[in-house]
Design an enzyme around this catalytic site. Sequence first.
Site, short mmCIF file in Angstrom:
data_model
loop_
_atom_site.label_atom_id
_atom_site.label_comp_id
_atom_site.label_asym_id
_atom_site.label_seq_id
_atom_site.Cartn_x
_atom_site.Cartn_y
_atom_site.Cartn_z
N TRP A 13 18.51 8.85 -0.52
CA TRP A 13 17.63 9.16 -1.64
C TRP A 13 17.83 10.60 -2.11
O TRP A 13 17.82 10.87 -3.31
CB TRP A 13 16.20 8.89 -1.24
N ARG A 33 22.40 19.34 7.71
CA ARG A 33 22.69 19.97 9.00
C ARG A 33 24.08 19.58 9.51
O ARG A 33 24.57 20.16 10.48
CB ARG A 33 21.64 19.55 10.04
N GLY A 137 7.82 5.75 -6.85
CA GLY A 137 8.01 4.63 -7.78
C GLY A 137 9.14 3.72 -7.35
O GLY A 137 9.84 3.98 -6.37
N ALA A 141 17.97 3.96 -4.10
CA ALA A 141 19.03 4.96 -4.25
C ALA A 141 20.34 4.32 -4.70
O ALA A 141 21.07 4.87 -5.53
CB ALA A 141 19.23 5.69 -2.93
N LYS A 192 3.10 1.16 1.13
CA LYS A 192 3.81 -0.07 0.73
C LYS A 192 4.94 -0.39 1.70
O LYS A 192 5.38 -1.55 1.79
CB LYS A 192 4.32 0.05 -0.71
N SER A 255 16.29 -2.58 0.56
CA SER A 255 15.19 -1.93 1.25
C SER A 255 15.40 -1.97 2.76
O SER A 255 15.46 -3.04 3.38
CB SER A 255 13.87 -2.64 0.90
N ARG A 256 15.47 -0.78 3.38
CA ARG A 256 15.64 -0.75 4.83
C ARG A 256 14.39 -1.26 5.54
O ARG A 256 14.49 -1.82 6.64
CB ARG A 256 16.01 0.66 5.29
N VAL A 280 16.47 6.10 9.02
CA VAL A 280 15.04 6.10 9.30
C VAL A 280 14.35 4.93 8.58
O VAL A 280 14.61 4.68 7.41
CB VAL A 280 14.40 7.44 8.84
#
Length: 346
Positions: A13, A33, A137, A141, A192, A255-256, A280
């Site tokens: 994202w 990093r 919203g 990505a 959500k 969507s993960r 994540v």
Amino acid sequence: MFSKAAVLVAGSWGTALASVLADKGIQVSLWTRNEKQMDEINREHKNERFLPGISLSANIQATTDMKEAVSGAQAVIMVAPSSAVREVSRQLKQYWTKDMLVVHATKGFETESLKRISTVISEELGCQEGHIVVLSGPSHAEEVVKRCPTTVVVASLEEEQAKRAQDLFMNNFFRVYTNRDLVGVELAGALKNIIALGAGMSDGLGFGDNAKAALLTRGLAEITRIGVEMGANPLTFSGLAGIGDLVVTATSQHSRNWRAGSLLGQGKPLPEVLESMGMVVEGIRTTKAAHTMSEKYGVQMPIATQLYHVLFEDMPAKTAVEALMGRDRKTEMEVMSQETWEQWHT
């Protein structure tokens, strides 16, 4: 006028938002990093781990040096995982100045304190929460970097800050609305993810469209109920940050959270699911936070509660669904307390 922006960090994202800004001719410093990731972005203009097959603009330059990333930037966009926001904000404080616009696009909570992300950032930067803007919203990505038409909302307690963020991001494929309900937009974006986990789980169990439609509808009522009790405007949950983001997150294989839920529904144990995801899954941490919030505010969140049992108490997914279906009879309009309803209608 924005000529340089810093984006922290270089996940999917963060990289997508960096691409939106780069398309507007803004020089983007993308902080990471990971030196290997920095070299890949700078030399090959790719971020294969998070956005495979995508060519990135030469206007995006990665760095592992926070000072270099932020120096000269008129805007800083925070897209760190919720668990890392406080640490990254603490590092940012050394180089941040009060004239910089600060936008975050992290959808979660600080699990231990139950604080919203804007609160965490403002605490570490030593500024008023009204200085922070949240961007949320329906926005995968993977689609944003391909310039698919996308519409989002930016919210701040200070309208002028929201308008600055709107000017920063808006272009001919990325439409941006403003909203004054910072609390509602943040809560909707975080909560959500719980319902998206449940929707994926329902699909993994093979329960079909009827079950998923009911889950999304009742899930939205659940999100609205806790949101209003925490001070949000109920209308926010009918907008882009609410139903818009819920639909896109709970129905798409991009969507993960949906993917993780689907694997859980297929019987995969949580550690195996997390290992296979490689990124994540904010909905898991958010489920734990929501379970605590439900008890703290005295608000029933049956979907979040059953997901908590599945994720953290080893309840089988099918048993959780049976528990939801077997609950006592209710009226559909039980969205908020009578006291809160009267507050919003007087």
